[in-house]
Design an enzyme around this catalytic site. Structure first.
Site, PDB file in Angstrom:
ATOM      1  CB  CYS A 112      -0.947  -0.002   1.193  1.00 49.04           C
ATOM      2  SG  CYS A 112      -2.049  -1.430   1.238  1.00 49.04           S
ATOM      3  CG  HIS A 245      -3.244   3.413   1.792  1.00 50.32           C
ATOM      4  ND1 HIS A 245      -3.759   2.868   0.634  1.00 50.32           N
ATOM      5  CD2 HIS A 245      -3.268   2.418   2.728  1.00 50.32           C
ATOM      6  CE1 HIS A 245      -4.072   1.595   0.852  1.00 50.32           C
ATOM      7  NE2 HIS A 245      -3.796   1.305   2.109  1.00 50.32           N
ATOM      8  CG  ASN A 275      -6.566  -1.132   1.145  1.00 52.89           C
ATOM      9  OD1 ASN A 275      -5.830  -0.759   0.229  1.00 52.89           O
ATOM     10  ND2 ASN A 275      -6.091  -1.535   2.309  1.00 52.89           N
TER      11      ASN A 275
END
Length: 318
Positions: A112, A245, A275
């Site tokens: 990520c 993020h 996500n």
């Protein structure tokens, strides 16, 4: 010499998987997911749609937005955890699909935090004179490594791609980047499956200890934001937009609070995208730009954290 974002682009698959639909597969509900994560839906790649396919669309949109000819590109970096193949790299596959050749193209794997790692790498190429026009992409097909029977993880992840064109410029662009990693925490968030003797050794699915990830992420993102601003000699009040993020709304809110930023100065897409790992920051950035909220000359703070743990941030003038 600076590297400066000349254009942004993104792509989300057509298939939308809502919380309500997920609730027909596993023991969960829209209210349960939304209250804990902020996620309402996520996009899922079509059968046969690869990471490079999505990256190509995002890349072309960024190239168009930058107003360049693709022949100007002399570096491609793709951040991904879900490459098309073991090898060659997704960046090389993308280079071929763009009908370009001869210059460096490679993948970065920091989960990520991958887009921040890729952006920092491209920034150093440009500032050092090794590249003049870089294509930096975060792209993921996380649905390929999601266990759709595990309600602790399947509610979180989605697919997509985001891209930026980074050009050499005398105008201020990327001001500071900071990268960190700590492999002591590698067992908390992982996908350990590997190819072995023609088969798969280990689980092919995402494993996550949610509470441990949350606690570490909140602290690490706050610290790296402070570190990056201090390195640039800037105050929190000088940040116009936080582009984080998109993992969990609670983590985003905590980071914004630490920086003293109201949520109306934070780009939030986690409700619509879930996500998307390395794709989440460039997806959010492109949405902020195309919605008209992010304007030229504004100061942006991008940051992310992922398995490894690996984390980092980038402070830039857009």
């Amino acid at each position: 010499m600076y590297s400066r974002i000349a254009g942004t682009g993104s792509y989300l698959p057509e298939r939308i998987l809502s919380n309500a639909e997920l609730a027909t597969r596993v023991d969960t509900s829209d209210e349960w997911i939304a209250s804990r994560t902020g996620i309402r839906q996520r996009h899922i790649a079509a059968d046969g749609q690869t990471t490079s396919d999505m990256a190509l669309i995002a890349a072309n949109r960024a190239i168009e937005a930058a107003g360049i000819d693709k022949s100007e590109i002399d570096l491609i970096i793709v951040a991904t955890t879900t490459p098309d193949n073991v090898f060659p790299s997704t960046a090389c596959i993308l280079q071929d699909k763009l009908e370009l050749h001869g210059f460096p193209a490679f993948d970065v794997q920091a989960v990520c935090a991958g887009f921040i790692y890729a952006l920092a790498t491209a920034d150093n190429f440009v500032k050092g004179g090794s590249a003049k026009c870089a294509l930096v992409i975060g792209a993921e097909t996380l649905s390929n490594i999601t266990d759709w029977n595990d309600r602790g993880t399947c509610i979180l992840f989605g697919d997509g791609a985001g891209a930026v064109v980074l050009k050499a410029s005398e105008e201020p662009g990327i001001l500071q980047t900071r990268l960190h990693a700590d492999g002591r925490y590698r067992h908390i968030l992982k996908t350990e499956g590997r190819m072995k003797a023609g088969g798969l050794d280990g689980s092919p699915y995402i494993y996550m200890e949610g509470n441990a990830v949350f606690k570490f992420a909140v602290r690490a993102l706050a610290d790296v934001a402070e570190e990056t601003l201090a390195a640039a000699g800037m105050q929190q009040s000088q940040v116009d937009w936080l582009v984080p993020h998109q993992a969990n709304l609670r983590i985003i809110e905590s980071t914004a609070k630490h920086l003293g930023l109201p949520m109306d100065q934070v780009i939030v897409t986690v409700d619509k995208h879930g996500n998307t790992s390395a794709a989440s920051i460039p997806l959010a950035l492109d949405e902020g730009v195309r919605s008209g909220r992010i304007q030229r000359g504004q100061t942006l703070l991008l940051e992310g954290i992922g398995g490894g743990f690996a984390w980092g941030s980038a402070l830039l003038k857009y």
